[in-house]
Design a protein around this motif. Structure first.
Motif, mmCIF file in Angstrom:
data_model
loop_
_atom_site.group_PDB
_atom_site.id
_atom_site.type_symbol
_atom_site.label_atom_id
_atom_site.label_comp_id
_atom_site.label_asym_id
_atom_site.label_seq_id
_atom_site.Cartn_x
_atom_site.Cartn_y
_atom_site.Cartn_z
ATOM 1 N N LEU A 1 -3.625 -18.506 12.838
ATOM 2 C CA LEU A 1 -3.192 -17.461 12.933
ATOM 3 C C LEU A 1 -2.395 -17.622 14.321
ATOM 4 O O LEU A 1 -2.742 -18.470 14.842
ATOM 5 N N GLY A 2 -2.866 -16.775 14.662
ATOM 6 C CA GLY A 2 -1.313 -16.870 16.379
ATOM 7 C C GLY A 2 -1.903 -15.918 17.491
ATOM 8 O O GLY A 2 -2.889 -15.792 16.698
ATOM 9 N N VAL A 3 -1.409 -15.858 18.634
ATOM 10 C CA VAL A 3 -2.035 -15.343 19.468
ATOM 11 C C VAL A 3 0.031 -15.356 20.258
ATOM 12 O O VAL A 3 0.334 -16.268 20.721
ATOM 13 N N ASP A 4 -0.248 -13.874 20.981
ATOM 14 C CA ASP A 4 0.599 -13.943 21.914
ATOM 15 C C ASP A 4 0.497 -14.163 23.499
ATOM 16 O O ASP A 4 -0.525 -13.427 23.687
ATOM 17 N N VAL A 5 0.774 -15.171 24.276
ATOM 18 C CA VAL A 5 0.301 -15.884 25.389
ATOM 19 C C VAL A 5 0.320 -14.489 26.276
ATOM 20 O O VAL A 5 -0.311 -14.685 27.066
ATOM 21 N N ALA A 6 1.644 -14.546 26.440
ATOM 22 C CA ALA A 6 2.189 -13.309 27.538
ATOM 23 C C ALA A 6 1.517 -12.076 27.701
ATOM 24 O O ALA A 6 1.286 -12.447 29.370
ATOM 25 N N PRO A 7 0.640 -11.615 26.965
ATOM 26 C CA PRO A 7 0.079 -10.770 27.857
ATOM 27 C C PRO A 7 -1.254 -11.256 28.184
ATOM 28 O O PRO A 7 -1.749 -9.994 29.264
ATOM 29 N N TYR A 8 -1.606 -12.241 28.213
ATOM 30 C CA TYR A 8 -2.892 -12.481 28.808
ATOM 31 C C TYR A 8 -2.592 -13.414 29.965
ATOM 32 O O TYR A 8 -3.757 -13.559 31.017
ATOM 33 N N GLN A 9 -1.035 -14.270 29.552
ATOM 34 C CA GLN A 9 -0.422 -14.222 31.226
ATOM 35 C C GLN A 9 -0.525 -13.120 32.532
ATOM 36 O O GLN A 9 -0.814 -13.760 33.716
ATOM 37 N N ALA A 10 0.160 -12.589 31.854
ATOM 38 C CA ALA A 10 0.341 -11.518 32.871
ATOM 39 C C ALA A 10 -0.914 -11.160 33.174
ATOM 40 O O ALA A 10 -0.146 -10.415 34.603
ATOM 41 N N ALA A 11 -1.835 -10.432 32.912
ATOM 42 C CA ALA A 11 -2.879 -10.035 33.610
ATOM 43 C C ALA A 11 -3.142 -11.118 34.318
ATOM 44 O O ALA A 11 -4.399 -10.210 34.904
ATOM 45 N N ARG A 12 -2.835 -12.051 34.330
ATOM 46 C CA ARG A 12 -3.468 -13.139 35.791
ATOM 47 C C ARG A 12 -3.488 -12.237 36.887
ATOM 48 O O ARG A 12 -4.118 -13.053 37.757
ATOM 49 N N MET B 1 -1.902 -24.622 26.961
ATOM 50 C CA MET B 1 -0.637 -25.588 26.081
ATOM 51 C C MET B 1 -1.165 -25.136 24.792
ATOM 52 O O MET B 1 -0.686 -25.174 24.067
ATOM 53 N N ARG B 2 -2.700 -25.479 24.274
ATOM 54 C CA ARG B 2 -2.650 -25.475 23.241
ATOM 55 C C ARG B 2 -2.983 -24.167 22.626
ATOM 56 O O ARG B 2 -2.506 -23.975 21.752
ATOM 57 N N ALA B 3 -2.984 -23.390 23.168
ATOM 58 C CA ALA B 3 -2.603 -21.406 22.878
ATOM 59 C C ALA B 3 -1.630 -21.452 23.006
ATOM 60 O O ALA B 3 -1.157 -21.185 21.426
ATOM 61 N N GLY B 4 -0.682 -22.236 22.935
ATOM 62 C CA GLY B 4 0.933 -21.952 22.460
ATOM 63 C C GLY B 4 1.206 -22.582 21.486
ATOM 64 O O GLY B 4 2.536 -22.302 21.541
ATOM 65 N N GLN B 5 0.635 -23.254 21.241
ATOM 66 C CA GLN B 5 0.829 -23.921 19.498
ATOM 67 C C GLN B 5 0.660 -22.982 18.413
ATOM 68 O O GLN B 5 0.888 -23.939 17.686
ATOM 69 N N PHE B 6 0.008 -22.136 18.829
ATOM 70 C CA PHE B 6 -0.741 -20.802 17.540
ATOM 71 C C PHE B 6 0.040 -19.405 17.576
ATOM 72 O O PHE B 6 -0.395 -18.617 18.577
ATOM 73 N N SER B 7 1.471 -19.522 17.617
ATOM 74 C CA SER B 7 2.265 -18.582 17.759
ATOM 75 C C SER B 7 2.481 -17.094 16.426
ATOM 76 O O SER B 7 1.813 -18.097 15.415
ATOM 77 N N TRP B 8 2.358 -16.246 16.642
ATOM 78 C CA TRP B 8 3.172 -15.520 14.865
ATOM 79 C C TRP B 8 4.033 -15.802 14.388
ATOM 80 O O TRP B 8 4.047 -15.298 13.582
ATOM 81 N N HIS B 9 4.546 -16.141 14.990
ATOM 82 C CA HIS B 9 5.692 -16.780 14.904
ATOM 83 C C HIS B 9 5.971 -17.324 13.632
ATOM 84 O O HIS B 9 6.165 -17.457 12.262
ATOM 85 N N ALA B 10 5.469 -19.026 13.557
ATOM 86 C CA ALA B 10 4.972 -20.080 12.852
ATOM 87 C C ALA B 10 4.076 -19.524 12.161
ATOM 88 O O ALA B 10 3.775 -19.440 10.934
ATOM 89 N N THR B 11 3.031 -18.751 12.022
ATOM 90 C CA THR B 11 1.962 -17.587 11.111
ATOM 91 C C THR B 11 3.485 -17.316 10.587
ATOM 92 O O THR B 11 2.619 -17.202 8.624
ATOM 93 N N ALA B 12 3.882 -16.382 10.727
ATOM 94 C CA ALA B 12 4.467 -15.444 9.773
ATOM 95 C C ALA B 12 5.612 -16.590 8.528
ATOM 96 O O ALA B 12 5.907 -16.281 7.899
ATOM 97 N N GLN B 13 6.315 -17.817 9.634
ATOM 98 C CA GLN B 13 6.859 -18.298 8.661
ATOM 99 C C GLN B 13 6.189 -19.091 7.742
ATOM 100 O O GLN B 13 6.983 -19.293 6.457
#
Length: 397
Positions: free
Chosen positions: A164-175, A356-368
């Motif tokens: 599965l993937g994760v969208d890192v952006a909202p988690y980083q914006a919350a920081r 950095m590890r989380a960035g390797q799990f994108s929803w785009h990669a999952t969809a592909q």
């Protein structure tokens, strides 16, 4: 490609109460891209219209009064659409009926855990029949793929592991949100407190009792330590059952060092992760994937977890976190906690590695990867030439 996705039914897509399967359906279908038309079958919900179209996605909603009437409604609508592929989400017992009505349609089952592939929900014989009738089976980890192949003797060529993937952006914006300090104050947390954070359902399999027992030893050594537990007994449910009463009994001697927070909707979770310094996921069952670890790492937090099931495919021991067997938590958690706080550079470096590890799990990669599997089963079922040239954006492991 015309893709039909059949959600399990009890919860809505997009999810309102935080249900994980429905969250995954929503996220991956967003990024299939405009070259694909996606029909998502889900339940009616007061928060959404009966049916809706959103760019390349169409939501078709039916009242849910149980799996059989729900599936009958889905089948009636599917006959009008004749999709290129049918994706059944986490309900393998839907497959025999779908195969009867659509004998030539490519059917893929997406298994998010082994729960719905095990007794009493389905027998091993019935699950093996599903393996014969389906054209492909998706799993969210190599661990779960191996389980289906070895324990249920499903054909290895049909079972595909896709993380599965994760969208890192909202988690980083919350920081950098001012709301973090406000939330900490609301929970009674002071600036000097060191916060261990748990998010998830309050069920035995998640090992919250292991965490509370081990945290007692942490608190004895570190008066600044605080434990925040976010979650309810189920998705959107804060019902207090025997297990929750047991957890609160374990927490009582620790006083205000343990803070229970009820269920929090998924959209608010990026903010809640930021109140913690370290995230704990003490799972005692064989976790297929454990998405909480990925969300924690997307927040830049070190993770203390267990090596159960597929967790080790996501969390690197001493890289993005610590993998500690559940029985060793009472002894090891205090030592790990002391290490993290006695060496601030080590803790911050681990947080960066986690991100950095989380960035390797994108929803785009999952969809592909999903699309690659769809093309493969379509080619086998119909004889249609498979699209060439698409390479996996990441490998499993």
């Amino acid at each position: 490609m015309n893709i039909a996705i059949i959600s399990p039914g009890p919860f809505s897509v997009p999810p309102v109460k935080g249900s994980s399967v429905e969250h995954d359906i929503d996220e991956v279908s967003k990024v299939f891209g405009p070259g694909h038309q996606v029909t998502i079958y889900t339940r009616t919900c007061p928060d959404y219209p009966q049916s809706a179209r959103e760019e390349h996605r169409e939501f078709v909603r039916f009242a849910y009064s149980g799996p059989r009437p729900y599936l009958r409604r889905v089948i009636r609508d599917l006959r009008k659409r004749q999709p290129d592929v049918i994706l059944v989400e986490n309900r393998p017992h839907f497959v025999p009926a779908l195969r009867r009505h659509f004998p030539r349609a490519p059917i893929v089952v997406n298994m998010h855990s082994h729960v719905y592939a095990s007794p009493p929900l389905i027998s091993p014989e019935q699950m093996r029949r599903v393996g014969r009738l389906a054209d492909g089976i998706l799993t969210n980890s190599e661990y779960l793929r191996s389980h289906f192949i070895e324990k249920l003797r499903l054909p290895a060529s049909k079972v595909h592991a896709v993380h599965l993937g994760v969208d890192v952006a909202p988690y980083q914006a919350a920081r950098n949100s001012r709301a973090v300090k406000k939330l900490r104050r609301q929970l009674g947390l002071k600036s000097h407190h060191r916060v261990l954070f748990y998010a998830g359902r309050l069920i035995r399999e998640k090992g919250v009792h292991v965490l509370l027992t081990a945290f007692r030893n942490v608190k004895e050594r570190d008066p600044k330590a605080r434990l925040v537990i976010v979650g309810g007994t189920g998705y959107g449910s804060n019902r207090e059952n025997a297990y929750v009463r047991r957890l609160k009994a374990l927490a009582e001697p620790l006083g205000d060092a343990v803070i229970f927070v009820n269920f929090v909707p998924g959209a608010q979770m990026p903010l809640y992760y930021q109140i913690g310094d370290v995230v704990a996921t003490p799972s005692v069952w064989q976790e297929p994937f454990c998405r909480v670890n990925l969300e924690a790492m997307a927040s830049g937090k070190p993770v203390i977890t267990t090596p159960r099931g597929g967790i080790g495919e996501v969390v690197n021991h001493l890289g993005s976190g610590f993998l500690i067997p559940p029985k060793e938590w009472p002894k090891e958690l205090p030592a790990v906690w002391e290490t993290l706080w006695s060496a601030p550079r080590f803790r911050s470096d681990m947080g960066r590695r986690a991100l950095m590890r989380a960035g390797q799990f994108s929803w785009h990669a999952t969809a592909q990867e999903y699309l690659r599997v769809f093309e493969e089963v379509i080619a086998k079922r119909t004889g249609r030439k498979q699209v060439q040239g698409r390479q996996p954006l990441r490998s499993i492991g």
